[in-house]
Design an enzyme around this catalytic site. Structure first.
Site, PDB file in Angstrom:
ATOM      1  CD  GLN A   1      -2.759   1.038   2.556  1.00 51.59           C
ATOM      2  OE1 GLN A   1      -2.931  -0.042   3.110  1.00 51.59           O
ATOM      3  NE2 GLN A   1      -3.280   2.165   3.010  1.00 51.59           N
TER       4      GLN A   1
ATOM      5  CB  CYS B   1      -6.079  -0.822   3.668  1.00 52.96           C
ATOM      6  SG  CYS B   1      -7.435  -0.193   4.684  1.00 52.96           S
TER       7      CYS B   1
ATOM      8  CG  HIS C   1      -5.597  -1.978   8.220  1.00 51.08           C
ATOM      9  ND1 HIS C   1      -5.358  -0.999   7.281  1.00 51.08           N
ATOM     10  CD2 HIS C   1      -4.708  -2.972   7.947  1.00 51.08           C
ATOM     11  CE1 HIS C   1      -4.367  -1.388   6.481  1.00 51.08           C
ATOM     12  NE2 HIS C   1      -3.969  -2.585   6.869  1.00 51.08           N
TER      13      HIS C   1
ATOM     14  CG  ASN D   1      -1.366  -5.122   7.389  1.00 55.78           C
ATOM     15  OD1 ASN D   1      -1.885  -4.347   6.584  1.00 55.78           O
ATOM     16  ND2 ASN D   1      -0.801  -4.696   8.496  1.00 55.78           N
TER      17      ASN D   1
ATOM     18  CD1 TRP E   1      -0.803  -0.911   5.121  1.00 59.17           C
ATOM     19  CD2 TRP E   1       0.009  -0.912   7.203  1.00 59.17           C
ATOM     20  NE1 TRP E   1      -1.470   0.067   5.817  1.00 59.17           N
ATOM     21  CE2 TRP E   1      -0.988   0.091   7.104  1.00 59.17           C
ATOM     22  CE3 TRP E   1       0.656  -1.095   8.412  1.00 59.17           C
ATOM     23  CZ2 TRP E   1      -1.350   0.898   8.174  1.00 59.17           C
ATOM     24  CZ3 TRP E   1       0.300  -0.287   9.492  1.00 59.17           C
ATOM     25  CH2 TRP E   1      -0.693   0.702   9.374  1.00 59.17           C
TER      26      TRP E   1
END
Length: 723
Positions: free
Chosen positions: A105, A111, A266, A290, A292
């Site tokens: 990201q 997200c 998130h 995740n 990220w």
């Protein structure tokens, strides 16, 4: 892979400063006015012909495409727009040899979008529809133009973009990027979606479910985990094996990263589920990622958790990932406690139902709420205006192939709101809902809208839930008969367009007071239900199957395209397959382990979904999509149609699946798995592919740096002797 020499590219660039164009009917160039008028193939051909790099004036390489809101405050002081060949000497659009989860990201709070993209990567056939694969940076095909396809309020839209991407002064992508610096499909997909939504700013904040529907045209179902049904695990299991895509969201909190490693407020991707066998009994695990690409859960079943010691060595090796890549496991109980929503995008509408019918029919209606006309608001607060809302007559018909349908039928209704604004975030969503009524006898033969008196004297069959999401869905069980669906906003005088979809085995739908011939219907022929029904019946009788039973099943399958070669699975081959997939070391396969094999071998042998769409009785569109893996790859590379692969053909087949082995390993594989003539038949090819995938997964899970790993003696013996 060859690339355009830089001087040649610069010559193209200078000639392309005039911007995008289209050919009109007379062959002259004209500027497109909408997404739908930018024809990718026409533009690409014209760019290649004139040696020009495409520049998209509809989504220019400046601040207009980024937006005007808070996102600007997050950007570096200086932004440059550069093409991939200016950022890497050997850019690639996509690669089958790269790890699936490789996107990171950027500074946008999207997200939700990235979580949906990563869910998409588990289904290559769907991914390739959204991200067409006949695109590259090769000289003969490259003109600085790419395209992507999204399901946008009832129709597929082809979105064209140029490949100029925003970077900081160090040359790093500001928005979505890949851990592989030469891989650009993700960044270009994000740019195309930003163009569809209005700007990069319009990707700020959203729901995973919204992007999942835009990628698939599926139906969204949101489960509030605090109020989850008792059969949540069964729902997630059916979702996994019915090719549904799943995402989830954590609770909001003042702190961004919580002490337990989760990120507050998130979105995450649900990348898998697994029932494991612990020393104290079975445990249901959920695997999450995740977006990220880092920051993981620290509780039970995390990478460093002692819970893994409760599993067999083999199961621990194949499931545990001891690296900070953003992907982790947690128990179903912890998942329900720490996440607020589970979003499931159903590609077929039977996730909540276990009926064994053969067809689903989808009817789609496009409508709108208009002030003073059809925007009546909800019934509870606005009884005198409620009847003004659009009304749709639904006739649920008998004869859908299910015994249960003699009494009631499964019906799923989806309502999607569509604002007129070209920018996704410029107008907030209204609270929307739908009500369904049983039609009384006195109104059976009328095609007019139902009057206020009907709604005053009849209560809806459901309790309408009004939510400020883009889509609301509800499942019903209805007796055959006539019903009326009323979609509405919570408050009157709220204007918006909407899309109403109804799924059932057999029904008809049209608007009351409108044109009864405007029905857009679709039949979904879902052949996978045959083998799903087989699963349920066989494993009800045999909860665990041994190698002999596995051999009996595989040798009773009709291998449509390989039957001329006398395909037979030997008992030794079935023992090998069983040992590879038997993660909990019981000597048998559970239904979950068998489904994993079935997915690789059987549903890819020409099973398909066939969509037939018609309007007013005239057929408009027919599309057949096929998914393939082991069998089709084997056939494709069996060049001489002998029913066996030679060493060179085996090497090519592995490359196509995404497995890179050296020529020496391929040669040794033909010794181990081949016949005396060193040719590999399909049953041994399947064993080899399963083993290679298993060993590669074990290596990546055990290796911290991707170069080596350390195993205890017991773990080494388990992997070498029983696999």
């Amino acid at each position: 892979m060859s690339f355009l020499p830089l001087p040649w590219l610069l010559r193209r660039k200078k000639r392309m400063m005039r911007g995008p164009w289209l050919l009109d009917r007379k062959g002259a160039l004209q500027k497109p006015s909408s997404l739908g008028q930018q024809n990718y193939h026409t533009l690409l051909e014209e760019c290649l012909k004139n040696e020009r790099l495409f520049e998209d004036e509809l989504f220019p390489a400046d601040v207009r495409s980024i937006g005007t809101g808070p996102l600007l405050q997050k950007l570096p002081q200086k932004i440059h727009w550069k093409r991939p060949y200016e950022l890497h000497k050997a850019p690639v659009f996509s690669s089958a040899n790269k790890k699936r989860l490789a996107l990171c990201q950027g500074v946008i709070e999207d997200c939700w979008f990235l979580a949906a993209v990563e869910a998409l990567t588990f289904h290559q056939d769907i991914l390739f529809k959204v991200v067409p694969q006949n695109q590259s940076f090769e000289r003969k095909k490259y003109a600085g133009i790419f395209h992507f396809k999204f399901w946008h309020f009832g129709e597929w839209v082809d979105v064209v973009v140029d490949d100029r991407l925003p970077v900081n002064e160090e040359g790093h992508l500001v928005f979505l990027s890949s851990v592989y610096k030469n891989l650009f499909w993700g960044a270009l997909l994000e740019k195309a979606y930003a163009k569809l939504c209005g700007s990069y700013e319009d990707l700020q904040i959203g729901q995973v479910s919204e992007a999942l529907v835009d990628f698939t045209g599926g139906v969204n179902m949101t489960i509030k985990l605090a109020e989850a049904p008792p059969d949540l695990w069964e729902i997630m299991t059916r979702a996994t094996y019915s090719r549904s895509l799943m995402g989830c969201q954590t609770h909001a909190a003042p702190v961004r990263v919580l002490p337990n490693g989760l990120v507050a407020g998130h979105a995450y991707t649900v990348t898998g589920i697994r029932k494991v066998t612990c020393k104290h009994g079975p445990e249901n695990l959920v695997r999450l990622r995740n977006p990220w690409g880092k920051v993981e859960w620290k509780g039970d079943w995390s990478d460093s958790s002692g819970k893994w010691e409760l599993l067999s060595p083999k199961e621990k090796i194949l499931l545990r990932r001891n690296s900070d890549d953003g992907e982790f496991w947690m128990s179903l109980q912890d998942f329900q406690a720490h996440f607020v929503y589970l979003m499931i995008c159903k590609l077929t509408p039977d996730l909540m139902s276990q009926e064994s019918g053969k067809k689903w029919r989808c009817s789609m209606q496009f409508g709108r709420w208009v002030k003073g006309s059809t925007a009546g608001g909800r019934r509870k607060a606005h009884r005198d205006r409620f009847w003004m809302n659009p009304q749709y007559l639904l006739k649920v018909l008998q004869g859908n192939g299910s015994k249960r349908s003699l009494y009631s039928c499964s019906v799923l209704v989806s309502l999607i709101q569509k604002h007129n604004s070209t920018h996704r975030n410029r107008r907030p969503h209204f609270h929307i809902g739908l009500s369904i009524y049983k039609l009384t006898q006195e109104y059976y033969d009328s095609n007019n809208k139902l009057p206020p008196a009907f709604f005053a004297g009849n209560a809806p069959l459901n309790s309408p839930l009004f939510v400020n999401d883009r889509e609301v869905t509800q499942d019903f069980r209805l007796l055959p008969g006539s019903y009326v669906i009323v979609p509405s906003t919570s408050e009157p005088q709220q204007e918006s367009e909407f899309v109403l979809r109804v799924f059932s085995r057999n029904h008809s739908l049209h608007e009351l007071g409108g044109d009864s011939n405007s029905v857009l219907s679709r039949e979904i022929v879902d052949k996978h239900e045959d083998w799903e029904d087989f699963f349920a019946k066989y494993f009800l009788q045999y909860p665990e199957i041994n190698a002999v039973q596995l051999q009996r099943i595989l040798n009773n399958v009709t291998w449509t395209n390989l039957q001329n070669y006398g395909l037979r699975f030997s008992l030794d081959a079935c023992r090998s397959i069983l040992s590879l997939l038997d993660l909990n070391s019981t000597g048998t396969l559970s239904i979950q382990e068998f489904r994993s094999l079935w997915k690789k071998l059987l549903i890819y042998q020409g099973e398909h979904y066939s969509y037939t769409v018609w309007c007013s009785g005239t057929e408009l569109y027919l599309c057949t999509i096929k998914w393939y893996r082991f069998q089709e790859v084997f056939q494709k590379n069996d060049i001489h149609q002998t029913g066996a692969l030679e060493q060179g053909e085996l090497y090519t087949a592995m490359q196509e699946i995404g497995i890179s082995l050296s020529n020496e390993l391929c040669r040794l594989s033909t010794f181990r798995y081949g016949e005396p003539d060193l040719k590999i038949r399909f049953e041994n090819f399947a064993c080899l592919m399963l083993r290679v995938e298993l060993m590669m997964e074990a290596f990546h899970n055990m290796s911290k740096d991707g170069k080596g790993m350390y195993l205890q003696e017991s773990e080494w013996m388990m992997m070498t002797l029983y696999s």
